[in-house]
Design a protein around this motif. Structure first.
Motif, PDB file in Angstrom:
ATOM      1  N   VAL A 179      11.140   5.544  -2.868  1.00 58.41           N
ATOM      2  CA  VAL A 179      10.543   4.433  -3.687  1.00 58.41           C
ATOM      3  C   VAL A 179      11.443   3.247  -3.553  1.00 58.41           C
ATOM      4  N   GLY A 180      12.769   3.314  -3.412  1.00 57.80           N
ATOM      5  CA  GLY A 180      13.888   2.316  -3.149  1.00 57.80           C
ATOM      6  C   GLY A 180      13.713   1.899  -1.531  1.00 57.80           C
ATOM      7  N   ALA A 181      13.377   2.745  -0.827  1.00 55.35           N
ATOM      8  CA  ALA A 181      13.304   2.519   0.721  1.00 55.35           C
ATOM      9  C   ALA A 181      12.151   1.658   1.101  1.00 55.35           C
ATOM     10  N   ILE A 182      11.103   1.844   0.185  1.00 54.59           N
ATOM     11  CA  ILE A 182       9.945   1.190   0.593  1.00 54.59           C
ATOM     12  C   ILE A 182       9.919  -0.370  -0.160  1.00 54.59           C
ATOM     13  N   ASN A 183      10.472  -1.151   0.710  1.00 55.02           N
ATOM     14  CA  ASN A 183      10.467  -2.781   0.587  1.00 55.02           C
ATOM     15  C   ASN A 183      10.367  -3.398   1.937  1.00 55.02           C
ATOM     16  N   PRO A 184      10.427  -4.715   2.081  1.00 56.27           N
ATOM     17  CA  PRO A 184       9.879  -5.417   3.127  1.00 56.27           C
ATOM     18  C   PRO A 184      11.062  -5.021   4.239  1.00 56.27           C
ATOM     19  N   GLY A 185      12.372  -5.103   3.783  1.00 56.65           N
ATOM     20  CA  GLY A 185      13.298  -4.979   4.847  1.00 56.65           C
ATOM     21  C   GLY A 185      13.038  -3.500   5.342  1.00 56.65           C
ATOM     22  N   GLY A 186      12.997  -2.311   4.633  1.00 55.78           N
ATOM     23  CA  GLY A 186      12.710  -1.065   5.038  1.00 55.78           C
ATOM     24  C   GLY A 186      11.449  -0.914   5.943  1.00 55.78           C
ATOM     25  N   VAL A 187      10.602  -1.702   5.431  1.00 61.07           N
ATOM     26  CA  VAL A 187       9.256  -1.371   6.254  1.00 61.07           C
ATOM     27  C   VAL A 187       9.297  -2.065   7.776  1.00 61.07           C
ATOM     28  N   HIS A 188      10.117  -3.014   7.662  1.00 63.55           N
ATOM     29  CA  HIS A 188      10.290  -3.780   9.008  1.00 63.55           C
ATOM     30  C   HIS A 188      11.159  -2.744   9.777  1.00 63.55           C
ATOM     31  N   LEU A 189      12.488  -1.981   9.191  1.00 60.29           N
ATOM     32  CA  LEU A 189      13.313  -1.323   9.917  1.00 60.29           C
ATOM     33  C   LEU A 189      12.292   0.084  10.433  1.00 60.29           C
ATOM     34  N   ALA A 190      11.619   0.290   9.572  1.00 62.54           N
ATOM     35  CA  ALA A 190      10.559   1.748   9.969  1.00 62.54           C
ATOM     36  C   ALA A 190       9.879   1.275  11.030  1.00 62.54           C
ATOM     37  N   ALA A 191       9.165   0.076  11.196  1.00 61.20           N
ATOM     38  CA  ALA A 191       8.253  -0.116  11.945  1.00 61.20           C
ATOM     39  C   ALA A 191       9.140  -0.233  13.338  1.00 61.20           C
ATOM     40  N   LEU A 192      10.277  -0.903  13.333  1.00 63.99           N
ATOM     41  CA  LEU A 192      11.276  -1.103  14.485  1.00 63.99           C
ATOM     42  C   LEU A 192      11.470   0.251  15.184  1.00 63.99           C
ATOM     43  N   VAL A 193      11.724   1.154  14.406  1.00 64.89           N
ATOM     44  CA  VAL A 193      12.086   2.815  14.591  1.00 64.89           C
ATOM     45  C   VAL A 193      10.932   3.068  15.500  1.00 64.89           C
ATOM     46  N   ALA A 194       9.708   3.092  14.589  1.00 62.60           N
ATOM     47  CA  ALA A 194       8.793   3.752  15.337  1.00 62.60           C
ATOM     48  C   ALA A 194       8.043   3.101  16.822  1.00 62.60           C
ATOM     49  N   ILE A 228       2.750   6.174  -2.862  1.00 62.81           N
ATOM     50  CA  ILE A 228       4.186   6.786  -3.503  1.00 62.81           C
ATOM     51  C   ILE A 228       3.721   7.132  -4.955  1.00 62.81           C
ATOM     52  N   HIS A 229       3.366   5.978  -5.535  1.00 59.58           N
ATOM     53  CA  HIS A 229       3.089   5.992  -7.125  1.00 59.58           C
ATOM     54  C   HIS A 229       2.028   7.026  -7.383  1.00 59.58           C
ATOM     55  N   GLU A 230       1.133   6.900  -6.873  1.00 57.35           N
ATOM     56  CA  GLU A 230      -0.127   7.978  -6.772  1.00 57.35           C
ATOM     57  C   GLU A 230       0.333   9.167  -6.717  1.00 57.35           C
ATOM     58  N   LEU A 231       1.251   9.639  -5.514  1.00 57.28           N
ATOM     59  CA  LEU A 231       1.810  10.875  -5.451  1.00 57.28           C
ATOM     60  C   LEU A 231       2.708  11.417  -6.508  1.00 57.28           C
ATOM     61  N   ILE A 232       3.513  10.391  -6.991  1.00 56.23           N
ATOM     62  CA  ILE A 232       4.320  10.811  -8.088  1.00 56.23           C
ATOM     63  C   ILE A 232       3.427  11.109  -9.418  1.00 56.23           C
ATOM     64  N   ALA A 233       2.600  10.272  -9.834  1.00 57.45           N
ATOM     65  CA  ALA A 233       1.526  10.588 -10.874  1.00 57.45           C
ATOM     66  C   ALA A 233       0.837  12.013 -10.562  1.00 57.45           C
ATOM     67  N   ARG A 234       0.118  12.350  -9.291  1.00 63.90           N
ATOM     68  CA  ARG A 234      -0.568  13.515  -9.226  1.00 63.90           C
ATOM     69  C   ARG A 234       0.245  14.814  -9.191  1.00 63.90           C
ATOM     70  N   PRO A 261       0.790  -1.309  -0.004  1.00 63.50           N
ATOM     71  CA  PRO A 261       0.008  -0.014   0.064  1.00 63.50           C
ATOM     72  C   PRO A 261       0.835   1.237  -0.117  1.00 63.50           C
ATOM     73  N   LEU A 262       2.116   1.134   0.632  1.00 57.39           N
ATOM     74  CA  LEU A 262       2.783   2.442   0.885  1.00 57.39           C
ATOM     75  C   LEU A 262       3.443   2.703  -0.750  1.00 57.39           C
ATOM     76  N   GLN A 263       3.785   1.672  -1.390  1.00 64.03           N
ATOM     77  CA  GLN A 263       4.452   1.915  -2.838  1.00 64.03           C
ATOM     78  C   GLN A 263       3.177   2.353  -3.741  1.00 64.03           C
ATOM     79  N   ARG A 264       2.082   2.014  -3.633  1.00 68.40           N
ATOM     80  CA  ARG A 264       0.851   2.523  -4.279  1.00 68.40           C
ATOM     81  C   ARG A 264       0.539   3.820  -3.895  1.00 68.40           C
TER      82      ARG A 264
END
Length: 156
Positions: A70-85, A50-56, A45-48
């Motif tokens: 765009v490059g940071a939104i991947n499973p590893g990046g999301v897990h890291l962001a969740a851990l930091v949060a 971001i792509h909507e923001l890019i298009a809009r 959903p985060l990738q979708r």
């Protein structure tokens, strides 16, 4: 003749600490909620979004902060962001609990974190002067004053 001011360890004697404790607890709960949301939703959903923001806004997805995002939104990046949060949320919940209970370590923790935020707040005020930036700086200075005052009273 006035009586010397003695520190009262009763947390109810410090309404400023209670207000700050509630704000910290809310920040902590919201961060834990965000961490949970990141883990439950995952990157799709985060990738979708971001792509909507890019298009809009007709942004260039190959350069700058958007390309990094765009490059940071991947499973590893999301897990890291969740851990930091989650760590951020847990720290603020702990600080809120400590302030509610009028613990000195919580006042120290609050002073340190507010002092770390202040240079960024002042920089934001200088770059984007306005009432909102001014209010943020004023609130953080007030919080720092309340917490530092609590520590000074404890030393007496």
């Amino acid at each position: 003749m006035t009586q010397p001011h003695h520190y009262n360890p009763d947390p109810h004697a410090h309404p400023g600490l209670h207000i700050i404790a509630l704000v910290e607890a809310v920040k902590g709960a919201l961060a834990l909620l965000a961490a949970s949301g990141l883990e439950l939703l995952g990157p799709a959903p985060l990738q979708r979004w971001i792509h909507e923001l890019i298009a809009r806004f007709q942004l260039d997805p190959n350069h700058g902060a958007i390309a990094w995002l765009v490059g940071a939104i991947n499973p590893g990046g999301v897990h890291l962001a969740a851990l930091v949060a989650a760590l951020y949320g847990a720290m603020h919940l702990l600080e809120g609990w400590g302030l509610w209970r009028a613990k000195a370590w919580a006042s120290w923790l609050g002073c340190i974190t507010v002092a770390l935020y202040l240079p960024f707040d002042v920089y934001a005020l200088a770059k984007h002067p306005g009432w909102l930036s001014l209010v943020v700086v004023a609130i953080n200075l007030l919080v720092l004053w309340v917490l530092a005052r609590d520590l000074v009273i404890r030393r007496r």
